[in-house]
Design an enzyme around this catalytic site. Sequence first.
Site, short mmCIF file in Angstrom:
data_model
loop_
_atom_site.label_atom_id
_atom_site.label_comp_id
_atom_site.label_asym_id
_atom_site.label_seq_id
_atom_site.Cartn_x
_atom_site.Cartn_y
_atom_site.Cartn_z
N ASN A 9 -44.39 80.30 27.10
CA ASN A 9 -44.19 80.75 25.72
C ASN A 9 -43.06 81.78 25.73
OD1 ASN A 9 -44.35 81.85 23.16
ND2 ASN A 9 -46.31 82.87 23.50
N TRP A 10 -41.94 81.37 25.20
CA TRP A 10 -40.77 82.27 25.23
C TRP A 10 -40.81 83.32 24.13
CZ3 TRP A 10 -35.59 79.23 26.48
CH2 TRP A 10 -35.65 78.78 27.81
N LYS A 11 -41.74 83.19 23.20
CA LYS A 11 -41.84 84.14 22.08
C LYS A 11 -40.47 84.28 21.40
CE LYS A 11 -45.46 86.39 24.70
NZ LYS A 11 -46.34 87.54 24.83
N HIS A 93 -51.90 82.54 18.45
CA HIS A 93 -51.57 83.53 19.49
C HIS A 93 -51.94 84.92 18.97
CE1 HIS A 93 -49.28 86.02 22.24
NE2 HIS A 93 -49.24 84.98 23.06
N GLU A 95 -50.48 87.60 19.03
CA GLU A 95 -49.38 88.29 18.32
C GLU A 95 -49.28 87.80 16.88
OE1 GLU A 95 -46.39 87.52 21.29
OE2 GLU A 95 -47.45 88.87 22.66
N GLU A 163 -56.74 84.06 26.20
CA GLU A 163 -55.77 85.11 26.50
C GLU A 163 -56.33 86.47 26.07
OE1 GLU A 163 -51.55 83.43 26.72
OE2 GLU A 163 -51.96 83.83 24.63
N GLY A 169 -48.72 90.68 28.44
CA GLY A 169 -47.51 91.49 28.53
C GLY A 169 -47.73 92.88 29.08
N SER A 207 -50.40 87.93 31.69
CA SER A 207 -49.72 88.46 32.88
C SER A 207 -49.88 87.56 34.11
CB SER A 207 -50.20 89.89 33.17
OG SER A 207 -49.88 90.74 32.09
N GLY A 228 -46.22 83.98 29.36
CA GLY A 228 -45.20 84.58 28.51
C GLY A 228 -44.00 85.03 29.33
N GLY A 229 -44.00 86.29 29.70
CA GLY A 229 -42.84 86.90 30.36
C GLY A 229 -42.33 86.12 31.57
#
Length: 247
Positions: A9-11, A93, A95, A163, A169, A207, A228-229
Amino acid sequence: MRRKLAAGNWKMNGTAEALAEVAALMQSHPEPSVDLLLCPPATLLARASEAAEGHALAIGGQDCHCAASGAHTGDISAAMLLDAGASYVILGHSERRQDHFETSAIVHDKAVAAQAAGLIAVICIGETLAQREAGDTLTVLADQLAGSLPEGCTADNTVVAYEPVWAIGTGLTATVDQIGEVHANLRAALVDRFAQGGDMRILYGGSVKAGNAAEIFGIDDVDGALVGGASLKASDFSPIVTALENA
Ligand code: PEP
């Protein structure tokens, strides 16, 4: 037999030069033995899909609207994602739930729209740190799962992603015991409610990185990861994909 899934997931990250990472990922995994998914920002969907043509890499959106079309400035419909080459969409998600006040009822309606359009919905659920510390984790997740997944969920149109909000993150990862407990509970709830609940994939996210992926993928009922990251650079994501292939 559930096919494992490594999803990135590149957000809100990436412009045209990031497509080099798509190419590098495909080069590192010419014939992946697990399902491989990248969800770039909407602006890169069509170009990423074109880049992935002829490769097993799937491309997904990060959200869709529940309506098919209409006066919804800034929103994207499920059919538009499909048209841009997406086959998956991340929904609910944390976010989106936090920044856009998305409730499980809204996520449910988006999932209906996504599945009707032919997309695979990756439906995210997760508890906050306060909820975990209050001992409410399993209740919160049961409510989110029940409220977010529509009746028509099958193993082919739905992936669940657990999640924990406090692990996204932050560099904090849930322990093996915490993940194992939650995934076993989610599996039981899916089996209880859906004919194909035993075949639906449940991802862990929060993470995940090269250093902890193998341990996480060894946990029962963990069918892959939403990353993610560590999905932004092929050099970070690739070892996670390899760990899943070897799990
Ligand atoms: C995510 O955003 O879905 C996620 C798991 O992020 P990270 O891997 O960066 O914690």
